[in-house]
Design an enzyme around this catalytic site. Structure first.
Site, short mmCIF file in Angstrom:
data_model
loop_
_atom_site.label_atom_id
_atom_site.label_comp_id
_atom_site.label_asym_id
_atom_site.label_seq_id
_atom_site.Cartn_x
_atom_site.Cartn_y
_atom_site.Cartn_z
CG ASP A 186 44.15 23.78 45.86
OD1 ASP A 186 43.48 24.11 45.11
OD2 ASP A 186 45.11 24.32 46.46
NE ARG A 198 44.44 29.09 36.84
CZ ARG A 198 45.00 28.84 38.23
NH1 ARG A 198 46.14 28.42 38.14
NH2 ARG A 198 44.36 28.97 39.30
CE LYS A 212 50.64 24.76 44.63
NZ LYS A 212 49.90 25.71 44.21
CB SER A 213 49.25 28.43 50.27
OG SER A 213 48.26 28.13 49.33
N GLY A 253 49.40 30.29 39.57
CA GLY A 253 48.53 31.64 39.82
C GLY A 253 48.70 32.31 40.98
NE ARG A 294 43.37 21.17 39.37
CZ ARG A 294 44.10 21.41 40.29
NH1 ARG A 294 43.48 22.06 41.47
NH2 ARG A 294 45.48 21.73 40.29
NE ARG A 352 46.89 21.01 44.57
CZ ARG A 352 47.82 21.07 45.20
NH1 ARG A 352 48.33 20.10 45.38
NH2 ARG A 352 48.43 22.33 45.51
CE LYS A 386 40.96 26.65 42.34
NZ LYS A 386 41.75 27.69 42.89
C1 S3P Z 1 45.92 29.71 46.81
C2 S3P Z 1 44.53 29.85 46.82
C3 S3P Z 1 43.37 28.97 45.86
C4 S3P Z 1 43.95 27.38 45.73
C5 S3P Z 1 45.57 27.70 45.05
C6 S3P Z 1 46.51 28.38 46.20
C7 S3P Z 1 46.80 30.40 47.41
O1 S3P Z 1 43.25 29.56 44.65
O2 S3P Z 1 43.26 26.95 44.77
O3 S3P Z 1 46.00 26.21 44.84
O4 S3P Z 1 47.91 30.18 47.65
O5 S3P Z 1 46.37 31.54 48.05
P1 S3P Z 1 41.96 30.63 44.66
O6 S3P Z 1 42.38 31.64 45.59
O7 S3P Z 1 42.12 31.01 43.07
O8 S3P Z 1 40.96 29.88 45.44
#
Ligand code: S3P
Length: 428
Positions: free
Chosen positions: A315, A122, A22-23, A94, A346, A388, A342
């Site tokens: 995560d 958030r 995903k990232s 997010g 969570r 999740r 989150k």
């Molecule tokens: C992510 C960073 C993380 C993670 C999120 C994806 C990203 O969040 O929890 O699911 O793709 O950069 P945070 O930057 O808020 O820690």
């Protein structure tokens, strides 16, 4: 609402190709949209979150095309982005929201970003405050902390930042703003967060200097279109790593899972707990390492998880908490107050769900204390709209005595639309 019933299984078996990370998918689409020239992405995640990123890009005038999980973007550079005629909707994502804020801070027009009810609750100040310091004009509810957020971007000045929480979204937003700013922008984090932005920016031809928890970028860099192959998402693989560890028999193979060291906390912790996970056939593609993972049943024991380990598995804490509820002894998770902001809180939702299924859990201000038991009763649990959690409760159903009825299972579509079908096929 009627739940989706997941019945207990005797064992598991199969080779499961988890969907793209995903990232990395978010970043590949975003950077492709910022670049000059064509970007081709293979194994792009078709979850709701990454589709939100593609939709926002479209609203900004970026042309793209998609066939299955292949995406082509016809980037014309940032100068070609246009002021959108409507609010940008980041949905539940997010990453879309915060990274977009960073990029848009350098665009000479106004834009309003919003999202679903979860995203609108958030905290965004962690990004909007530093972007304001760089020169962006930002307004939003609660002093610019809560979406909808309106931003007028333009001329930015590079700065040195020291962040309070290790967050790849914050770090990435600041680096992306830094790319459009005058001078140098740097971010010093309290612990290392995932570094996909740094790795991929280099792949797109931008110089980024990294040293442990410090990263620095010069303004004015240009991205040029690339081919990006997205590895499988270790956060999605995590559900099968726990299922395969705790099932009574069988074996699960997970080919081509991303094993970037900033994401492999789940492997380290499960192995320390006693899990039998092997890494086979590893390779590196587009700056990201990947491997086939093999998991077989084993007895787990409790562990303490805290400090710099937390961002490496943030995560995966819901599914790790489920694993801990089967482990011998106590598991303590600390320094994870980030979990409270989150997709859901969570700490609360995991504790509530696990208790409803018969586990012994205590909520801590910054984590969880879990007292392992040899078995889990089962019953009803809600995802509270959190992807999740939906998947964690489905795994719990398979490992429980009487199964689990998961309310709002479709929340899984955010990161793994085929999850239910795939996990049911793994049962024997
Ligand atoms: C992510 C960073 C993380 C993670 C999120 C994806 C990203 O969040 O929890 O699911 O793709 O950069 P945070 O930057 O808020 O820690």
């Amino acid at each position: 609402m009627e739940g989706v019933y997941i019945k207990p299984v005797a064992g598991v078996r199969g080779e499961i190709r988890v969907p793209g990370d995903k990232s990395i998918s978010h970043r590949a689409a975003l950077f492709g949209g910022m670049a000059k020239g064509e970007t081709q992405i293979t194994n792009f995640l078709l979850g709701q979150d990454c589709l939100s990123t593609l939709r926002c890009l479209q609203q900004l005038g970026v042309a793209w095309d998609r066939q299955g999980n292949e995406v082509w973007l016809q980037g014309q550079g940032m100068g070609a982005w246009q002021e959108p005629t409507d609010v940008l909707d980041a949905g539940n994502s997010g990453t879309t929201f915060r990274l977009m804020l960073g990029v848009l801070a350098g665009c000479p027009f106004s834009v309003t970003l919003s999202g679903d009810a979860s995203l609108r609750s958030r905290p965004m100040k962690r990004v909007t405050d530093p972007l304001k310091q760089m020169g962006a004009a930002i307004l939003g509810r609660s002093g610019g902390n809560l979406a909808p957020i309106t931003m007028s971007g333009g001329k930015l000045q590079g700065r040195a930042f020291r962040t309070e929480v290790a967050s790849a979204q914050v770090k990435s937003a600041l680096l992306l703003a830094g790319l459009r700013a005058e001078g140098e922008t740097s971010v010093q984090e309290p612990a290392l967060s995932r570094d996909h932005t740094e790795r991929m920016l280099k792949g797109f031809g931008v110089e980024v200097q990294c040293a442990e928890t410090f990263v620095k970028i010069q303004g004015g860099g240009q991205l040029s279109g690339q081919k990006v192959s997205v590895p499988g998402d270790i956060s999605s693989a995590a559900f099968f790593l726990v299922l395969g560890s705790l099932a009574k028999r069988g074996e699960i193979l997970l080919p081509e899972v991303g094993i970037n060291p900033t994401r492999t906390g789940i492997l380290d912790v499960l192995r320390t707990m006693g899990a039998d996970i092997q890494l086979l056939e590893s390779s590196e593609l587009c700056g990201e390492p990947r491997a086939t993972l093999r998991v077989q049943p084993s007895k787990l024991k409790g562990i303490e998880i805290s400090g710099a380990m937390i961002p490496r598995l943030i995560d995966e804490i819901p599914i790790l908490a489920l694993a801990a509820s089967f482990a011998e002894g106590e598991t303590v998770i600390r320094d994870a107050a980030e979990l409270r902001v989150k997709e859901t809180d969570r700490i609360r939702t995991v504790a509530e769900g696990l208790k409803a299924l018969g586990a012994q859990v205590e909520e801590l201000p910054d984590g969880l204390r879990i007292f392992g038991q040899p078995s889990l009763q089962g019953g009803k649990a809600s995802s509270f709209g959190d992807h999740r959690l939906a998947m964690t409760w489905a795994v719990a159903g398979m490992l429980s005595k009487e199964g689990v009825s998961v309310e709002n299972m479709s929340a899984a579509d955010v990161s793994y639309p085929e999850f239910l079908e795939v996990i049911r096929k793994a049962a024997v």
